[in-house]
Design a protein around this motif. Structure first.
Motif, PDB file in Angstrom:
ATOM      1  N   MET A   1       0.844  -1.211   0.000  1.00 30.56           N
ATOM      2  CA  MET A   1       0.000   0.000   0.000  1.00 30.56           C
ATOM      3  C   MET A   1       0.872   1.250   0.000  1.00 30.56           C
ATOM      4  SD  MET A   1      -3.180  -0.687   2.596  1.00 30.56           S
ATOM      5  CE  MET A   1      -2.297  -1.562   3.886  1.00 30.56           C
TER       6      MET A   1
ATOM      7  N   LEU B   1      -8.953  -1.727   1.707  1.00 31.13           N
ATOM      8  CA  LEU B   1      -7.549  -2.132   1.869  1.00 31.13           C
ATOM      9  C   LEU B   1      -7.164  -3.177   0.823  1.00 31.13           C
ATOM     10  CD1 LEU B   1      -7.204  -2.185   5.757  1.00 31.13           C
ATOM     11  CD2 LEU B   1      -6.664  -0.348   4.159  1.00 31.13           C
ATOM     12  N   ASP B   2      -8.106  -4.009   0.428  1.00 32.03           N
ATOM     13  CA  ASP B   2      -7.879  -4.964  -0.650  1.00 32.03           C
ATOM     14  C   ASP B   2      -7.524  -4.206  -1.938  1.00 32.03           C
ATOM     15  OD1 ASP B   2      -7.940  -7.346  -2.156  1.00 32.03           O
ATOM     16  OD2 ASP B   2     -10.086  -7.163  -2.532  1.00 32.03           O
TER      17      ASP B   2
ATOM     18  N   LYS C   1      -4.062  -2.552  -1.509  1.00 28.56           N
ATOM     19  CA  LYS C   1      -2.935  -3.493  -1.546  1.00 28.56           C
ATOM     20  C   LYS C   1      -2.633  -3.942  -2.971  1.00 28.56           C
ATOM     21  CE  LYS C   1      -3.322  -5.511   3.042  1.00 28.56           C
ATOM     22  NZ  LYS C   1      -3.275  -6.765   3.820  1.00 28.56           N
ATOM     23  N   THR C   2      -3.663  -4.003  -3.799  1.00 28.33           N
ATOM     24  CA  THR C   2      -3.459  -4.444  -5.173  1.00 28.33           C
ATOM     25  C   THR C   2      -3.206  -3.267  -6.116  1.00 28.33           C
ATOM     26  OG1 THR C   2      -5.867  -4.600  -5.251  1.00 28.33           O
ATOM     27  CG2 THR C   2      -4.689  -6.646  -5.043  1.00 28.33           C
TER      28      THR C   2
ATOM     29  N   ARG D   1      -8.899  -5.972 -11.800  1.00 29.34           N
ATOM     30  CA  ARG D   1      -8.098  -6.229 -10.599  1.00 29.34           C
ATOM     31  C   ARG D   1      -6.632  -6.516 -10.885  1.00 29.34           C
ATOM     32  NH1 ARG D   1     -10.553  -6.854  -5.856  1.00 29.34           N
ATOM     33  NH2 ARG D   1      -8.910  -8.247  -5.174  1.00 29.34           N
TER      34      ARG D   1
ATOM     35  N   ARG E   1      -0.316   2.827   7.703  1.00 29.58           N
ATOM     36  CA  ARG E   1      -0.625   1.785   6.709  1.00 29.58           C
ATOM     37  C   ARG E   1      -0.300   0.379   7.201  1.00 29.58           C
ATOM     38  NH1 ARG E   1       4.007   2.382   1.994  1.00 29.58           N
ATOM     39  NH2 ARG E   1       5.641   3.199   3.358  1.00 29.58           N
TER      40      ARG E   1
ATOM     41  N   ASP F   1      -3.005 -12.388   2.252  1.00 31.19           N
ATOM     42  CA  ASP F   1      -2.934 -10.970   2.601  1.00 31.19           C
ATOM     43  C   ASP F   1      -4.063 -10.157   1.970  1.00 31.19           C
ATOM     44  OD1 ASP F   1      -1.671  -9.112   4.245  1.00 31.19           O
ATOM     45  OD2 ASP F   1      -0.416  -8.321   2.635  1.00 31.19           O
ATOM     46  N   LEU F   2      -5.114 -10.820   1.493  1.00 32.72           N
ATOM     47  CA  LEU F   2      -6.232 -10.125   0.846  1.00 32.72           C
ATOM     48  C   LEU F   2      -7.598 -10.581   1.387  1.00 32.72           C
ATOM     49  CD1 LEU F   2      -5.034 -10.224  -2.883  1.00 32.72           C
ATOM     50  CD2 LEU F   2      -5.075  -8.217  -1.383  1.00 32.72           C
TER      51      LEU F   2
ATOM     52  N   CYS G   1      -5.450  -9.108   8.292  1.00 25.86           N
ATOM     53  CA  CYS G   1      -4.746  -8.504   7.153  1.00 25.86           C
ATOM     54  C   CYS G   1      -5.534  -7.369   6.529  1.00 25.86           C
ATOM     55  CB  CYS G   1      -4.431  -9.556   6.093  1.00 25.86           C
ATOM     56  SG  CYS G   1      -5.875 -10.110   5.144  1.00 25.86           S
ATOM     57  N   LEU G   2      -6.847  -7.273   6.815  1.00 22.65           N
ATOM     58  CA  LEU G   2      -7.677  -6.252   6.172  1.00 22.65           C
ATOM     59  C   LEU G   2      -8.144  -5.184   7.152  1.00 22.65           C
ATOM     60  CD1 LEU G   2      -9.876  -8.079   3.492  1.00 22.65           C
ATOM     61  CD2 LEU G   2      -7.808  -6.723   3.179  1.00 22.65           C
TER      62      LEU G   2
ATOM     63  N   LEU H   1      -6.386  -1.977   9.832  1.00 23.17           N
ATOM     64  CA  LEU H   1      -5.152  -1.265  10.177  1.00 23.17           C
ATOM     65  C   LEU H   1      -4.907  -1.353  11.680  1.00 23.17           C
ATOM     66  CD1 LEU H   1      -5.798   1.916   8.009  1.00 23.17           C
ATOM     67  CD2 LEU H   1      -4.310  -0.029   7.438  1.00 23.17           C
TER      68      LEU H   1
END
Lengths: 329, 211
Positions: free
Chosen positions: A1, A35-36, A39-40, A122, B74, B95-96, B114-115, B117
């Motif tokens: 991120m 956040l998904d 992160k991608t 994605r 983050r 991690d997703l 993981c999702l 903070l």
């Protein structure tokens, strides 16, 4: 991120004010979608504004119907007694979605704003009109077996909101309460909230920059009490729908007095079918009626090379949902 | 985050260094565009909430103990546990949010660490696999996983066990079918599922799930 700043706010006007000043900022509630996406590298934000302290809570019966605060969690709404008993399609759509962990985290507002699972969207190595307007849509002639067949365009064939809850909510005439940066609230029917891709697939909803979802209201109705959500997927659990149907019926003496139908997994957006409802309303609750309704719902389908199976799958899903629902006393 | 970050009295905000540094940063970006109404808006915002930027102190209550870390906003809860607190029992799989290896309990509810903070989980009770046993006495779910051989490689096991504990406490382990459905957020690529279900069901039947 990417690196970002974080702050938690206690008032809606402070949250919306930050987004008005900083166009790269975003709200965060459960974080499971945001956040998904970060992160991608599909989304980057300068700061995240934690809205979890805002008073957008509560699951209650009001004079307008069922009111769900946008910050309620999927698990709490799905297992709420009022929702289970009076709006079963909503409960079922929530409990058949995601996993128990994600349902404990994800908010109702965030669920309605989740983004497509289209593999080209994605994967930032590919062009995507939704992610980078004008860059192209490799899905049109590519791996499109999971993608949409209704409401699609030459710019985009993604299931823009791939979730289950929105399907049940569009079927049952849900209305969103939104609040903008000036503190003004407006009400938008969920059927008008989502935009079809057309030439602008990057515009997914009518939400203005910095605008918040405050609550969802679902009118009380006989067809809401007798409603269900049927989800068809490649494995028994924890997968997105290939096709799904949210149906609500008021049947008396074998005749359908009112009907609500929406399809998931097949539309560019959660797909309300007024065509199917028109055929069902006033007709006898028989297989012939259900099949005619299903044919009407899929009439405008525009399958691509690998997703033609969804036409038949969606029809059968809808027919089975109507059967299952009428079999329930 | 605790409530002392907030005040309903914007006028009472102290003219301290942190506010000045915020104004300098804001000014650097927006300098010429500043107008009087905007300035007062920015001042009000800083009075109402504290912006966390860069490496910052965070307090996490993990397995009953408050631990202090210095991390960027983050940093996920999972990375805070593993990389900052050396609690490597919680595993990073996808991690997703798709595999469940990172499952922990927050205020008694199972989540994917993981999702979320770390900064968002201050003031909450976080339970990891390291917090389940009482000394040398395994938690009943841990003992049941050993007894029923609920693993092969073991990578998904901490997440499976915490999810199993929550599953029983939620009342979602009353049949094999229900257990399978409500454990579906935890993948096991070795395929130990039948043994995992047996372990979770045994704990449910003996009535002992509490974390």
């Amino acid at each position: 991120m990417n690196n970002f700043a974080y702050q938690q706010v206690g008032k809606a006007k402070d949250a919306t004010a930050i987004l008005r000043e900083d166009k790269q900022a975003a709200f965060i509630a459960g974080g499971t979608t945001l956040l998904d996406l970060m992160k991608t590298n599909i989304e980057q934000h300068s700061q995240l504004v934690d809205i979890n302290l805002l008073p957008f809570k509560g699951i209650e019966q009001t004079s307008d119907g069922l009111r769900i605060g946008a910050l309620e969690r999927m698990s709490d709404v799905g297992e709420n007694r009022l929702v289970l008993e009076q709006y079963p399609a909503i409960s079922e759509s929530l409990l058949l979605a995601a996993s128990p962990q994600l349902r404990n985290m994800a908010s109702i507002g965030g669920n309605l704003l989740q983004r497509t699972r289209c593999g080209y969207f994605r994967d930032v190595a590919f062009p995507c009109n939704k992610r980078e307007p004008g860059s192209g849509c490799p899905a049109q002639k590519g791996d499109n077996r999971n993608l949409a067949i209704l409401g699609v365009s030459d710019s985009c064939i993604a299931n823009s909101n791939p979730g289950d809850l929105a399907v049940a909510l569009v079927a049952l005439d849900a209305v969103l309460t939104l609040e903008n940066a000036k503190g003004k609230q407006r009400r938008v029917p969920l059927t008008n909230f989502y935009l079809l891709p057309g030439n602008t697939p990057h515009k997914e909803t009518v939400l203005e920059p910095g605008e918040l979802i405050v609550a969802v209201t679902v009118p009380t109705a006989a067809h809401a009490r007798r409603s269900m959500y049927l989800k068809v997927r490649e494995r028994t659990s924890y997968a997105y729908a290939l096709a799904s149907a949210a149906v609500g019926l008021d049947v008396q003496g074998g005749q359908i007095r009112s009907a609500r139908v929406a399809l998931g997994g097949v539309g560019a957006q959660p797909w309300r079918s007024l065509e199917a409802e028109k055929i069902l309303t006033g007709a006898p609750a028989t297989e012939a009626t259900f099949r005619a309704a299903a044919a009407a719902a899929l009439q405008g389908a525009q399958p691509r090379e690998h997703n033609g199976y969804k036409v038949e799958l969606a029809k059968n899903t809808l027919v089975r949902a109507l059967f299952d629902l009428t079999a329930k006393v | 985050m605790t409530n002392d970050s907030f005040t309903d009295q914007p006028g009472a905000a102290p003219d301290d260094g942190s506010r000045r540094s915020f104004m300098k940063q804001a000014g650097g970006i927006l300098g010429l565009a500043l107008t009087p109404p905007f300035v007062s808006q920015a001042e009000r915002l800083t009075a109402l909430s504290r912006k966390v930027q860069g490496v910052s102190e965070m307090r996490l209550k993990v397995n009953g103990t408050v631990r202090v870390i210095n991390a960027e906003p983050r940093v996920t809860l999972l990375d805070a546990l593993r990389e900052y607190l050396d609690l490597t029992g919680s595993k990073k799989g996808c991690d997703l949010g798709q595999c469940g290896a990172c499952t922990v309990l927050v205020d008694g509810r199972r989540i994917n660490s993981c999702l979320t903070l770390a900064v968002m989980n201050q003031g909450r009770e976080i339970t990891t696999i390291e917090g389940l046993a009482k000394g040398d006495d395994l938690h009943p779910m841990q003992a049941a996983f050993v007894k029923h051989d609920g693993f092969q490689c073991g990578y998904c096991t901490p997440g499976q066990i915490l999810s199993g504990v929550a599953c029983v406490n939620e009342g979602h382990a009353t049949s094999d079918a229900q257990t399978r459905e409500w454990m579906s957020g935890n993948l096991c690529r070795c395929g130990a599922y039948p043994n995992i279900v047996a372990a979770v069901r045994e704990v449910q039947q003996k009535g002992g799930g509490k974390a």
